[in-house]
Design a protein around this motif. Structure first.
Motif, PDB file in Angstrom:
ATOM      1  N   ILE A   1     120.328  62.179  63.629  1.00  0.00           N
ATOM      2  CA  ILE A   1     120.400  62.075  65.094  1.00  0.00           C
ATOM      3  C   ILE A   1     121.347  63.124  65.670  1.00  0.00           C
ATOM      4  CG2 ILE A   1     121.153  60.600  67.015  1.00  0.00           C
ATOM      5  CD1 ILE A   1     118.615  59.508  65.888  1.00  0.00           C
ATOM      6  N   LEU A   2     122.469  63.368  64.992  1.00  0.00           N
ATOM      7  CA  LEU A   2     123.492  64.283  65.500  1.00  0.00           C
ATOM      8  C   LEU A   2     123.623  65.538  64.633  1.00  0.00           C
ATOM      9  CD1 LEU A   2     126.320  61.800  66.571  1.00  0.00           C
ATOM     10  CD2 LEU A   2     124.754  63.057  68.042  1.00  0.00           C
TER      11      LEU A   2
ATOM     12  N   ALA B   1     123.968  48.100  70.977  1.00  0.00           N
ATOM     13  CA  ALA B   1     124.165  48.575  72.344  1.00  0.00           C
ATOM     14  C   ALA B   1     124.476  50.065  72.371  1.00  0.00           C
ATOM     15  CB  ALA B   1     125.277  47.781  73.021  1.00  0.00           C
ATOM     16  N   VAL B   2     125.282  50.537  71.407  1.00  0.00           N
ATOM     17  CA  VAL B   2     125.620  51.950  71.318  1.00  0.00           C
ATOM     18  C   VAL B   2     124.364  52.795  71.077  1.00  0.00           C
ATOM     19  CG1 VAL B   2     126.856  53.687  69.939  1.00  0.00           C
ATOM     20  CG2 VAL B   2     127.987  51.524  70.538  1.00  0.00           C
ATOM     21  N   HIS B   3     123.448  52.289  70.260  1.00  0.00           N
ATOM     22  CA  HIS B   3     122.315  53.088  69.782  1.00  0.00           C
ATOM     23  C   HIS B   3     121.002  52.798  70.511  1.00  0.00           C
ATOM     24  CE1 HIS B   3     124.197  55.027  66.251  1.00  0.00           C
ATOM     25  NE2 HIS B   3     125.022  53.989  66.321  1.00  0.00           N
ATOM     26  N   ALA B   4     121.035  52.001  71.566  1.00  0.00           N
ATOM     27  CA  ALA B   4     119.791  51.543  72.193  1.00  0.00           C
ATOM     28  C   ALA B   4     118.875  52.701  72.593  1.00  0.00           C
ATOM     29  CB  ALA B   4     120.111  50.672  73.404  1.00  0.00           C
ATOM     30  N   ARG B   5     119.417  53.747  73.211  1.00  0.00           N
ATOM     31  CA  ARG B   5     118.557  54.841  73.690  1.00  0.00           C
ATOM     32  C   ARG B   5     117.946  55.610  72.526  1.00  0.00           C
ATOM     33  NH1 ARG B   5     119.398  60.215  74.733  1.00  0.00           N
ATOM     34  NH2 ARG B   5     121.665  60.028  74.495  1.00  0.00           N
ATOM     35  N   TRP B   6     118.770  55.992  71.549  1.00  0.00           N
ATOM     36  CA  TRP B   6     118.238  56.741  70.408  1.00  0.00           C
ATOM     37  C   TRP B   6     117.248  55.907  69.606  1.00  0.00           C
ATOM     38  CZ3 TRP B   6     123.796  58.490  68.918  1.00  0.00           C
ATOM     39  CH2 TRP B   6     124.140  59.649  69.642  1.00  0.00           C
ATOM     40  N   LEU B   7     117.529  54.598  69.488  1.00  0.00           N
ATOM     41  CA  LEU B   7     116.617  53.741  68.740  1.00  0.00           C
ATOM     42  C   LEU B   7     115.254  53.685  69.412  1.00  0.00           C
ATOM     43  CD1 LEU B   7     116.644  51.968  66.198  1.00  0.00           C
ATOM     44  CD2 LEU B   7     117.202  50.024  67.666  1.00  0.00           C
TER      45      LEU B   7
ATOM     46  N   ARG C   1     114.125  57.937  69.209  1.00  0.00           N
ATOM     47  CA  ARG C   1     114.109  58.674  67.937  1.00  0.00           C
ATOM     48  C   ARG C   1     114.250  57.744  66.728  1.00  0.00           C
ATOM     49  NH1 ARG C   1     118.514  63.378  68.457  1.00  0.00           N
ATOM     50  NH2 ARG C   1     117.593  63.875  66.426  1.00  0.00           N
ATOM     51  N   PRO C   2     113.501  56.665  66.669  1.00  0.00           N
ATOM     52  CA  PRO C   2     113.699  55.693  65.586  1.00  0.00           C
ATOM     53  C   PRO C   2     113.488  56.277  64.197  1.00  0.00           C
ATOM     54  CG  PRO C   2     111.623  55.297  66.714  1.00  0.00           C
ATOM     55  CD  PRO C   2     112.370  56.288  67.543  1.00  0.00           C
ATOM     56  N   GLY C   3     112.605  57.252  64.053  1.00  0.00           N
ATOM     57  CA  GLY C   3     112.314  57.821  62.749  1.00  0.00           C
ATOM     58  C   GLY C   3     113.404  58.714  62.204  1.00  0.00           C
ATOM     59  N   ASP C   4     114.411  59.061  63.031  1.00  0.00           N
ATOM     60  CA  ASP C   4     115.492  59.918  62.555  1.00  0.00           C
ATOM     61  C   ASP C   4     116.612  59.138  61.871  1.00  0.00           C
ATOM     62  OD1 ASP C   4     114.278  62.254  63.327  1.00  0.00           O
ATOM     63  OD2 ASP C   4     115.263  62.337  65.276  1.00  0.00           O
ATOM     64  N   TYR C   5     116.613  57.820  62.005  1.00  0.00           N
ATOM     65  CA  TYR C   5     117.562  56.992  61.274  1.00  0.00           C
ATOM     66  C   TYR C   5     117.055  56.746  59.853  1.00  0.00           C
ATOM     67  CZ  TYR C   5     119.682  55.572  65.771  1.00  0.00           C
ATOM     68  OH  TYR C   5     120.307  55.550  66.998  1.00  0.00           O
TER      69      TYR C   5
ATOM     70  N   THR D   1     119.210  51.614  58.174  1.00  0.00           N
ATOM     71  CA  THR D   1     120.054  51.659  59.368  1.00  0.00           C
ATOM     72  C   THR D   1     119.272  51.175  60.577  1.00  0.00           C
ATOM     73  OG1 THR D   1     121.275  53.561  58.483  1.00  0.00           O
ATOM     74  CG2 THR D   1     121.510  53.112  60.835  1.00  0.00           C
ATOM     75  N   ARG D   2     118.041  51.660  60.679  1.00  0.00           N
ATOM     76  CA  ARG D   2     117.192  51.246  61.808  1.00  0.00           C
ATOM     77  C   ARG D   2     116.982  49.729  61.789  1.00  0.00           C
ATOM     78  NH1 ARG D   2     113.285  54.367  60.773  1.00  0.00           N
ATOM     79  NH2 ARG D   2     111.825  52.901  59.821  1.00  0.00           N
ATOM     80  N   THR D   3     116.765  49.163  60.622  1.00  0.00           N
ATOM     81  CA  THR D   3     116.566  47.713  60.521  1.00  0.00           C
ATOM     82  C   THR D   3     117.797  46.961  60.997  1.00  0.00           C
ATOM     83  OG1 THR D   3     115.015  47.949  58.688  1.00  0.00           O
ATOM     84  CG2 THR D   3     116.116  45.816  58.906  1.00  0.00           C
TER      85      THR D   3
END
Length: 450
Positions: free
Chosen positions: A99-100, A307-313, A316-320, A324-326
């Motif tokens: 992600i980063l 809450a921190v990751h809501a937008r990226w999740l 960009r869910p496939g980048d986790y 971690t995504r689970t």
């Protein structure tokens, strides 16, 4: 180990003395450090980014300042590493995630600025579990343990712990949300402090769970950890007293349990015996409702992280990493009432520990129930709960907790001892850690390539 590499395992205070008497220079030591990183890190995987040019420039500046009479303190010219969720302007900050992967901070974190101000030489950014959440991202891989490279260095600050243990820096910054400084410290045989909540400024540190997150030092000894903590806070934590008469609580609920390996229990009992022989007064203590801490930790951590990751999740869910995504998805399933009740429990747990600290000055437990495993367990699984059972309660309360190496268990691997003290008594934890290191003779260097 060669005489050259022996330099890289000097106590920080001794290194400083040699800088000031002219028998060593920051430039020489930094070059040796970078050469050792280049030689050993391909098998350890402790660093994500090595800032060689910046480090050499900082070392040259420190050398010139010391020669000119400007002394910035004990860390002046000392090679230090930062976990790769701490901002360093113009240096990649990945959080161990795709992600980063391309993120370049524009400003230094408060931690970075403090270390720059005291003249520390920043040699790089250390590897970590993805977003400090218990899972290795395949783009970065696991940090391997200097004592056995087939095993993990621990999470999530494993890169910092392994780098310190292997002589790739003299100390490093880690973060701790449920044990992420103390568990790697235990597995790698070094000292790691989760300070009192809020003691170390987290501005510019990427959050996992804002009400549980702490940043703190990892170093080869408690005294070196103290010097780094003093640099991070601008405060003194020197304490002078005797072990004789010290009242130590033995938290039997965490000293045993079916998950505790026999070797870990043996090291713990030896430590208790050594303190008793030195004149400390040991007493068994109980903390009511401590068994509820495992669930409470997750009921705070999971929704705050989500809450921190809501937008990226969402975008960009496939980048986790899949696990971690689970875990992030699980956080959205925690009811608000459950999160609130976990907050109420935190206050209750703090009161229970405060009551115990009316009777004793420090509490002793094993840090982790086992020596370093081959892989890190998932945070939200049964093994993850067991791994953090002894560390997590002190993220809920915010009380300081230090892990020091207490000896060696299965396969000759390090076993950590955890010292917990009342809030604001970080200096007492570090002092007692140093006394245990002396009593047990437990500060040793890992085997293998040197």
């Amino acid at each position: 180990m060669s005489a050259t590499d022996d330099v890289l395992f000097l106590p920080i205070a001794e290194l400083g003395r040699r800088y000031r008497d002219g028998s060593l220079s920051p430039t020489t030591v930094t070059r040796l450090t970078l050469e050792r990183i280049e030689r050993l890190d391909p098998t350890l995987n402790a660093f994500i980014t090595v800032t060689a040019e910046r480090a050499l420039a900082g070392a040259a500046r420190a050398e010139e300042e010391l020669r000119g009479g400007l002394d910035r303190g004990p860390l002046h010219g000392v090679p230090i590493a930062l976990k790769d969720l701490v901002d360093m302007a113009g240096v990649p900050m990945t959080c161990g995630s795709r992600i980063l992967a391309d993120h370049l901070p524009e400003r230094d974190a408060a931690i970075t600025a403090r270390l720059e101000a005291v003249g520390a030489v920043l040699v790089g950014k250390t590897n970590m579990l993805e977003f400090a959440y218990g899972i290795v991202h395949p783009d970065y891989g696991q940090t391997n343990n200097p004592w056995d490279r087939s095993r993990t260095a621990g999470g999530s600050s494993g890169g910092s712990a392994a780098a310190v243990a292997a002589g790739l820096c003299f100390a490093a910054v880690g973060t701790d949300t449920g044990g992420s400084i103390r568990i790697p410290a235990s597995y790698c045989g070094v000292a790691g402090l989760k300070p009192t909540y809020g003691l170390v400024d987290l501005e510019g540190v990427f959050p996992l769970s804002w009400s549980l997150d702490h940043a703190g030092p990892l170093a080869r000894t408690s005294d070196d950890a103290r010097l780094l903590l003093e640099a991070l806070t601008g405060r003194s934590f020197v304490l002078e007293r005797e072990v004789r008469g010290l009242r130590v609580g033995v938290l039997r609920a965490h000293a045993g349990g079916e998950e505790v390996e026999a070797g870990v229990h043996e090291v713990f009992e030896r430590a208790c015996a050594a303190l008793h022989e030195a004149g400390a007064v040991l007493a068994d203590v109980e903390v009511p409702d401590l068994d509820l801490a495992d669930a409470a930790l997750l009921n705070v951590l999971l929704p705050e992280a989500s809450a921190v990751h809501a937008r990226w999740l969402s975008e960009r869910p496939g980048d986790y990493a899949p696990a971690t995504r689970t875990q992030l998805e699980l956080g959205f399933a925690v009811p608000a009432v459950t999160h609130v009740r976990a907050g109420q429990y935190r206050r209750h747990l703090s009161r229970q520990f405060a009551r115990v600290f009316g009777e004793v000055e420090a509490i002793l437990t094993p840090t982790a129930p086992w020596v370093a495993p081959h892989e890190d367990p998932a945070v939200a699984g049964d093994e993850g709960a067991a791994e953090a059972r002894r560390t997590g309660p002190h993220n809920l309360t915010g009380f300081p907790a230090l892990s020091v190496n207490g000896g060696f268990g299965a396969g000759g691997l390090p076993v950590g001892l955890q010292i917990v003290t009342p809030p604001g008594q970080d200096g007492l934890a570090l002092w007692l850690g140093g006394r245990l290191e002396e009593l047990l003779g437990s500060v040793r260097l890992p085997p293998g390539p040197g």
